[in-house]
Design an enzyme around this catalytic site. Structure first.
Site, PDB file in Angstrom:
ATOM      1  N   GLU A  44       0.769  -1.182   0.067  1.00 52.78           N
ATOM      2  CA  GLU A  44      -0.327   0.069   0.351  1.00 52.78           C
ATOM      3  C   GLU A  44       1.133   1.021   0.143  1.00 52.78           C
ATOM      4  OE1 GLU A  44      -4.017   1.958   2.236  1.00 52.78           O
ATOM      5  OE2 GLU A  44      -2.280   0.731   3.484  1.00 52.78           O
ATOM      6  N   GLU A  69       4.609   4.303   3.634  1.00 51.50           N
ATOM      7  CA  GLU A  69       4.578   6.112   3.650  1.00 51.50           C
ATOM      8  C   GLU A  69       5.892   6.359   4.974  1.00 51.50           C
ATOM      9  OE1 GLU A  69       2.764   8.949   5.139  1.00 51.50           O
ATOM     10  OE2 GLU A  69       1.802   8.086   5.122  1.00 51.50           O
ATOM     11  N   ASP A 118      -3.685  11.770  -1.647  1.00 49.52           N
ATOM     12  CA  ASP A 118      -3.634  13.594  -2.123  1.00 49.52           C
ATOM     13  C   ASP A 118      -3.854  13.340  -3.510  1.00 49.52           C
ATOM     14  OD1 ASP A 118      -3.191  16.309  -2.546  1.00 49.52           O
ATOM     15  OD2 ASP A 118      -1.340  16.294  -0.801  1.00 49.52           O
ATOM     16  N   LYS A 122      -4.334  20.475  -9.045  1.00 50.30           N
ATOM     17  CA  LYS A 122      -3.197  21.698  -9.674  1.00 50.30           C
ATOM     18  C   LYS A 122      -2.589  21.337 -10.026  1.00 50.30           C
ATOM     19  CE  LYS A 122      -3.139  25.770  -5.889  1.00 50.30           C
ATOM     20  NZ  LYS A 122      -2.110  26.474  -4.932  1.00 50.30           N
ATOM     21  N   THR A 191     -11.058   2.410   5.168  1.00 53.81           N
ATOM     22  CA  THR A 191      -9.866   2.685   5.458  1.00 53.81           C
ATOM     23  C   THR A 191      -9.864   3.781   6.582  1.00 53.81           C
ATOM     24  OG1 THR A 191      -9.514   4.249   3.869  1.00 53.81           O
ATOM     25  CG2 THR A 191      -8.356   2.843   3.409  1.00 53.81           C
ATOM     26  N   GLU A 192      -9.167   4.994   6.996  1.00 53.25           N
ATOM     27  CA  GLU A 192      -9.394   5.473   8.372  1.00 53.25           C
ATOM     28  C   GLU A 192     -10.749   7.203   7.593  1.00 53.25           C
ATOM     29  OE1 GLU A 192      -5.949   4.290  10.389  1.00 53.25           O
ATOM     30  OE2 GLU A 192      -5.997   4.931   8.020  1.00 53.25           O
ATOM     31  N   TYR A 193     -10.121   7.174   6.885  1.00 51.91           N
ATOM     32  CA  TYR A 193     -10.473   7.861   6.029  1.00 51.91           C
ATOM     33  C   TYR A 193     -11.891   7.959   5.032  1.00 51.91           C
ATOM     34  CZ  TYR A 193      -6.326  11.417   5.659  1.00 51.91           C
ATOM     35  OH  TYR A 193      -5.412  12.550   5.991  1.00 51.91           O
ATOM     36  N   GLU A 194     -11.881   6.654   4.810  1.00 49.64           N
ATOM     37  CA  GLU A 194     -13.059   6.117   3.647  1.00 49.64           C
ATOM     38  C   GLU A 194     -14.380   5.811   5.076  1.00 49.64           C
ATOM     39  OE1 GLU A 194     -14.922   2.205   1.812  1.00 49.64           O
ATOM     40  OE2 GLU A 194     -12.318   2.045   2.463  1.00 49.64           O
TER      41      GLU A 194
END
Length: 212
Positions: A44, A69, A118, A122, A191-194
């Protein structure tokens, strides 16, 4: 996202060299020796606090997982999860994804997970997106033939960009979901974000891209 500085994290990580591998370039081509078996290796990129990978390790004991990470203040939590739950098939690299070729041999990996990366919205930052052509070439150089990328995001623009990027690269798209939690997919590990985003009613986008 602003990260809290944890000056003590380096010392704690150094206490667990069998979980967070200190010199991964020395293991290049020999990761199955680190795990003590010849099971498939899934990585991952941008593993964050490690919820996804630790749960994957528990659910699939016959697969070896490596989370990459670069932020020490984040990976310390992932390390603690693996240590506290005594999960033997999950390791971490406190390294930058850009340098994967220094840590893995050609054909050493079976699958890549990219979760809630992320979006770098831009245009001038396009090459930093983890689904940019440059990264697709990087992953391909390390994956076995017909290796896979499994991708999840909450960002519609990044998802559309990634679908185009995968297709342009000549990859085969499978299981494309525009609203994962309303689909019929089973055994989805979040995931945590999910968890955070889905609790707010936000769509989760997912797809699998296979190298030809």
């Amino acid at each position: 996202m602003r990260l809290r500085n944890k000056p003590w994290a380096h010392d704690e990580i150094n206490k667990e060299p069998t979980i967070v591998i200190a010199n991964p370039e020395q293991q290049k081509g020999n990761w199955n020796n680190i795990f003590g078996n010849n099971n498939p290796i899934h990585i991952e990129v941008g593993t964050g606090k490690g919820q996804f990978l630790t749960k994957m390790g528990q659910a699939h004991p016959h697969i070896n997982y490596i989370g990459v990470e670069k932020y020490t203040s984040v990976i310390i939590t992932a390390m603690e999860r693996v240590r506290d739950d005594n999960i033997s098939n999950v390791k971490f690299l406190n390294k930058d994804v850009m340098n994967l070729v220094d840590y893995f041999e050609k054909g050493e990996l079976d699958q890549v997970f990219i979760n809630f990366t992320d979006p770098w919205p831009k245009a001038r930052h396009e090459k930093r997106r983890l689904t940019h052509e440059g990264f697709l070439k990087l992953y391909e150089s390390l994956l076995k033939p017909h290796g896979e990328i499994h991708f999840k995001t909450d960002n519609q623009d990044l998802f559309e960009y990634s679908l185009h990027s995968f297709s342009k690269y000549g990859m085969i798209l499978n299981n494309v979901s525009l609203d994962l939690h309303k689909s019929n997919m089973v055994a989805n590990i979040m995931t945590e974000y999910e968890e955070k985003f889905s609790a707010k009613g936000m769509r989760i986008y997912r797809c699998e891209a296979v190298y030809r």
